[in-house]
Structures are given as structure tokens and as C-alpha cells.
Design an enzyme around this catalytic site. Structure first.
Site, short mmCIF file in Angstrom:
data_model
loop_
_atom_site.label_atom_id
_atom_site.label_comp_id
_atom_site.label_asym_id
_atom_site.label_seq_id
_atom_site.Cartn_x
_atom_site.Cartn_y
_atom_site.Cartn_z
N GLU A 251 0.88 -1.17 0.00
CA GLU A 251 0.00 0.00 0.00
C GLU A 251 0.92 1.22 0.00
OE1 GLU A 251 -3.13 -0.22 -0.40
OE2 GLU A 251 -3.50 -2.32 0.08
N CYS A 285 -2.18 9.27 2.46
CA CYS A 285 -1.89 8.74 1.12
C CYS A 285 -3.02 9.06 0.15
CB CYS A 285 -1.66 7.24 1.19
SG CYS A 285 -3.01 6.38 2.01
#
Ligand code: NAD
Length: 521
Positions: A251, A285
Site C-alpha cells: 500500500e 496517502c
């Protein structure tokens, strides 16, 4: 006084200890050891021993046992939120609602659903009908979890409990910038184990340290790695896992676009973009960083975002009404400042915000920006928001997709269906329509990146199954007079010819072929 001690933590190697200061106050919060490869291997061995009994429990029993940890976290939610806020610098409310609360929701979600998700699944066979095929999920063993500093509780501890639901033990390597919250979670885990005999303290191991400790996790004999962090480190983790042929979930970073069409509701869009860009000081993010807005509403939307930005309260993260806290990681401020300077040098206009003050980076809105500038290409991981006016939606889609990353994307549109059609064309793991950044908080949905933003997924039914070996079993009913299958020995021209004939009749385009396709065989 702003502490600069995190720079000490950037030094490579296993030497010395991690010294952690609060980004908000500069106060020293604690220390953590830097663990070497031997210590990591010992942690993996302890986890592996504890996994045997845990993996032998039924999924239902595991879920019942893990419930005790969820309740323990809820009982300690305020203390945990304060610890996250102190160590990470995010506002107290975000520490609660972005880290602790979604973790509890994730646990409750899988406590209820994991037994069904991990139950054996029958596979319907279309021809070999005397056979029975099914998939069953077997824990992988020990899962290594390597975490970032921006969600120091919800990401590593959330990934770890997903691994536990699947019957694994875990070894967590928290970020060197925020290791204390993971140690606090471990303390709560150990306390829970005292009251819940099915849980063993060794099922969760914490190994603190820097990059070398993280690298040691990948080479320590773990059976899978769940990594969250930057693209360059993610590539190193992928190589280390590839050398051992173990699966990894990656990720990684994003540079997330928003497309705003001319019929969008300006007020809701402005509020959504404001929060999507500035929550956690842009250190998310999924942060919105580049907005491609239809020219007719560009000034109205930008002006409204500027007005709302001016009303945000930035200050002591531990105050319950603070909306922007301090930046967590010192080197990140210089990266954000560099991208801001570049944008100004190229002709970008600062509408509000600007230069950081110590650890506090003011929320900064820029317009007059052109697609292709560094601010539209590099992840700043800071509160920088760029508006780019476009003439039509096709241009917006082209610019949004013109990126080596593909984590999140956003569409703001007056017509939900039209928004969904645009969303389907965007190269992102998730695209939200008329909403911002919080889909990570919906545990039933996949969290995943395309392109350089990652591999695999966490959360969702598939994310849970991926933490298991999904094994295939095929059985055949006993038919006493059939001592062998037709394709077993002996081979002969007669059998060869018979197979050719069967192929022609079944798949050669004749009437039986048409019939079989019609009935779905
Ligand atoms: P980072 O890559 O610097 O570090 C992440 C972790 O990897 C740390 O624990 C670090 O010690 C460890 N590490 C460093 N070198 C290693 C190596 N060679 N092998 C194994 N582990 C190693 O990332 P960061 O600065 O902590 O986090 C910020 C980045 O994370 C941003 O790019 C952000 O977009 C990304 N992120 C992505 C998601 C997501 O879900 N996609 C979520 C949060 C953060």
C-alpha cells in the site's frame, strides 16, 4: 521549541535507540530499542509457536476471542487517541476518528463476517460431475506488518488484526517515527490475553527499529508481508519477498486528483476538498492534491475553499477544537516547501497559506497551476492544494490519469450517475464521487492502489482471504465398476480417435455445441 530529534532516527543501522519527541510540543515522549535481525527472527519464532494453537481454532472461536481486544481498545479509546495525537501531531479528533474508531469498526465488521468469508467454497464443475471441488482457507503462518507514521495505530494494528482473523500470528514493525503507539497497543493486547485464555501474548510481536529492522522482517522467515509506506521502500520489500517467493501486499503513495464538473454543488465540493486536502496536514496517502475544475466555476470554487481554509484552527494537536496540528516528520516539511517553491517559481499563485513555521505547515491553496508541473506529479505529503482550470471533462480525465500513481481519485458532479461514469474511467484503486478520503474507513471495501501505488489489497472479503493459503481439494465419488478414467493408461489410436470425435461434437460448432453453450456447460 520544536524538537529535531527525529533526524537522529533517520540514521541507518541497528545502533542506538529511537528517541521520540512530540511534534506538537517538542516534549520527549519515550524511547524504543532498535532491534537487529537476530531479535526479529526470535520474534518470528515466538509468533510461529503461538500460531499453532490459534490457527487450529475455528474462525468463529477466533472471532469470539478477538472481541475482547476490541472491547479493550474501546475502553482505552481516549488514552489511545491522546497517545496518537502526541506522537504523530495530528489533531485529537482525527486521532480518535481516523485511527481508533475505524480500527474498532474494522474489528466489529470482521468479527461478524469472517466465519462466512473464510468458510469452504464449493466450485461447480461443468463436466466432471462425479467430482466435488472446494476451496478452503488455511492460515499462512506468520505475517509481517511494516507500517508508516501517518496512521500509526489504524494501519499497522488494523493489518495485524486482519491477519489474526485469518488465523495467523503477526510481527509488526512500526515506523521509527511513531513506534510508541504500537508498543501501547501491544500492552493492551497483553492485558487482554490475561482475561481471554484463547489469546496468546506472542500472537502479536512488535519489533522496533529503522529500515534495517523492516528489511529484517522480510528475510526472517515470515510467510507474507503487509507493507504500507513509500514507493521506493515498497519496491525493496517486493524484491525481498520475490526472492523468497512469499506474497506481499503493498500500500504505497498517491498523488490524487479530483475532477470537478461545471454542475457540481460548489458548497459541498468546497467542504469536501478542504477536508480531503488538509486532514492530517495533508499527510494522508489519499489526500486530494490536484483539482481539475471546469473553468466556469473555477474561481467560485477556489475562492470558497480559500475562505474556508482561513477559518481552520491550527495549533496544539491535543486541543479538541484544533483542526490542523503539526507535521509529523521533519524531512517531509522540506519536501513540501520544495514543491511549493517550484510551483511559485513556475507562476503558480498562492491564494492562502505559504511558508511553514517550525513544525506547523499552514494549509496552502494555489491556483494558476498547470498540469505537468511538479505539484501535479510528486507526492508532497503536506497541506498543498493546487487548482488547475480545464475546458472540458475529457481534458480533466486525461490529466487525472497522466500519473505513475493510482491510489485514489475523486469526482465532484451534479449528477451521481454521470459522476460514476467518469469514475469508471479513472485509473485509481478507488474513486469516490462527491466524497473525500474516508473509504479506508469502510472495512467491507477493498483498499488498493494501481500502478506504482501498490499491489494487492487490504480490507474487504478478498483482502481477508488473501491472508490465507486458499487450497483446492477435489474428491471423486467411488463408482465400483469404473476402475480408471478414460485418459489414464493404456494409450491407443482408438482412444485418441474417440477423443478427437468428442471434441468435434462438443466444441466444433455443431448442434450439441450450441445446446451445451445454451445450458451453460
Ligand atoms: P517509508 O517507506 O519511509 O517507511 C515505511 C516503513 O518501511 C517504515 O516502518 C520503515 O522503517 C520501513 N522500511 C524502511 N526501509 C525498509 C526496507 N528496506 N525494508 C523494509 N522496511 C523498510 O514510508 P513512510 O514515510 O513511513 O510513509 C509515508 C508513505 O507511505 C507515503 O508515500 C504515503 O503515501 C504512504 N502511505 C500509503 C498508504 C496506503 O494505504 N496506500 C497509507 C499510508 C501511507
Amino acid at each position: 521549541m520544536v524538537a529535531l530529534a527525529q533526524t537522529e532516527n533517520d540514521a541507518a543501522g541497528f545502533a542506538d535507540r529511537l528517541i521520540i519527541h512530540s511534534p506538537g510540543s517538542g516534549e520527549k515522549l519515550g524511547e524504543a530499542p532498535v532491534m537487529d535481525a537476530a531479535e526479529v527472527q526470535a520474534a518470528v519464532a515466538r509468533a510461529r509457536a503461538a500460531q499453532v494453537a490459534w490457527g487450529a481454532l475455528s474462525v468463529k472461536e477466533r472471532c469470539a476471542a478477538l472481541r475482547a481486544f476490541r472491547i479493550k481498545v474501546v475502553q482505552n479509546a481516549d488514552a489511545l487517541a491522546r497517545a496518537v495525537s502526541s506522537e504523530n501531531g495530528k489533531p485529537l479528533q482525527e486521532a480518535l476518528t481516523h485511527d481508533v474508531l475505524p480500527f474498532c469498526d474494522l474489528m466489529a465488521y470482521f468479527e461478524h463476517r469472517a466465519p462466512k468469508i473464510l468458510a469452504p467454497q464449493a466450485i461447480h464443475l461443468h463436466f466432471m460431475i462425479q467430482r466435488r471441488s472446494y476451496l478452503h482457507c488455511v492460515p499462512r503462518g506468520v505475517v509481517g506488518v511494516i507500517g508508516p507514521w501517518n496512521f500509526p495505530f489504524s494501519i499497522p494494528i488494523g493489518d495485524a488484526v486482519m491477519a489474526l482473523f485469518a488465523g495467523n500470528a503477526t510481527v509488526i514493525k512500526p515506523s521509527e517515527v511513531t513506534p510508541l503507539i504500537a508498543l501501547k497497543a501491544k500492552q493492551l493486547w497483553d492485558e487482554t490475553c490475561r482475561d481471554e485464555p484463547r489469546l496468546h501474548p506472542d500472537l502479536i510481536q512488535i519489533v522496533t527499529g529503522r529500515g534495517l529492522t523492516g528489511a529484517a522482517v522480510c528475510t526472517s522467515g515470515v510467510n507474507q508481508v503487509m507493507f504500507t509506506g513509500s514507493v521506493p521502500t515498497g519496491k525493496k520489500v517486493a524484491v525481498a519477498c520475490a526472492e523468497r517467493l512469499i506474497p506481499c501486499v503493498l500500500e504505497l503513495g498517491g498523488i490524487n486528483p479530483a475532477i470537478v464538473t461545471a454542475d457540481a454543488d460548489v458548497e459541498r465540493t468546497a467542504h469536501a476538498i478542504l477536508w480531503g486536502a488538509f486532514a492530517n496536514s495533508g499527510q494522508v496517502c489519499a489526500s486530494i492534491s490536484r483539482v481539475y475544475v471546469a473553468r466556469p466555476i473555477a474561481e467560485r470554487l477556489t475562492q470558497r475553499v480559500v475562505e474556508l481554509t482561513a477559518s481552520l484552527q491550527q495549533g496544539d494537536p491535543l486541543n479538541a477544537d484544533t483542526e490542523l496540528g503539526a507535521m509529523t516528520f521533519l524531512p517531509q516539511i522540506a519536501i513540501g516547501q520544495g514543491i511549493l517553491d517550484d510551483t511559485i517559481a513556475q507562476g503558480g499563485r498562492v491564494r492562502c497559506g505559504g511558508t511553514p513555521n517550525g513544525r506547523f505547515f499552514p494549509p496552502t491553496v494555489l491556483d494558476n497551476v498547470e498540469h505537468g508541473w511538479r505539484i501535479t506529479r510528486d507526492e508532497s505529503f503536506s497541506p498543498l492544494l493546487a487548482f488547475i482550470s480545464v475546458d472540458d471533462t475529457e481534458t480533466a480525465i486525461r490529466c487525472a490519469n497522466d500519473s505513475d500513481k493510482g491510489l485514489m481519485a475523486y469526482v465532484f458532479c451534479g449528477d451521481e450517475e454521470h459522476g460514476a461514469r467518469i469514475a469508471e474511467r479513472l485509473e485509481a484503486g478507488t474513486t469516490m464521487v462527491n466524497n473525500a478520503i474516508d473509504s479506508h474507513g469502510a472495512p467491507g471495501t477493498p483498499w488498493q492502489g494501481m500502478k506504482e501505488s501498490g499491489l494487492g489489497q487490504v480490507h474487504s472479503a478478498q483482502g481477508l482471504r488473501d491472508l490465507c493459503q486458499v487450497r483446492h481439494v477435489q474428491t471423486r465419488s467411488w463408482v465400483p465398476w469404473l476402475t480408471k478414467e478414460l485418459w489414464w493408461y493404456p494409450y491407443s489410436p482408438k482412444v485418441y480417435g474417440a477423443f478427437l470425435q468428442v471434441m468435434r461434437v462438443m466444441w466444433g460448432g455443431g448442434p450439441l455445441d450450441s445446446f451445451l453453450r445454451k445450458v451453460g456447460k
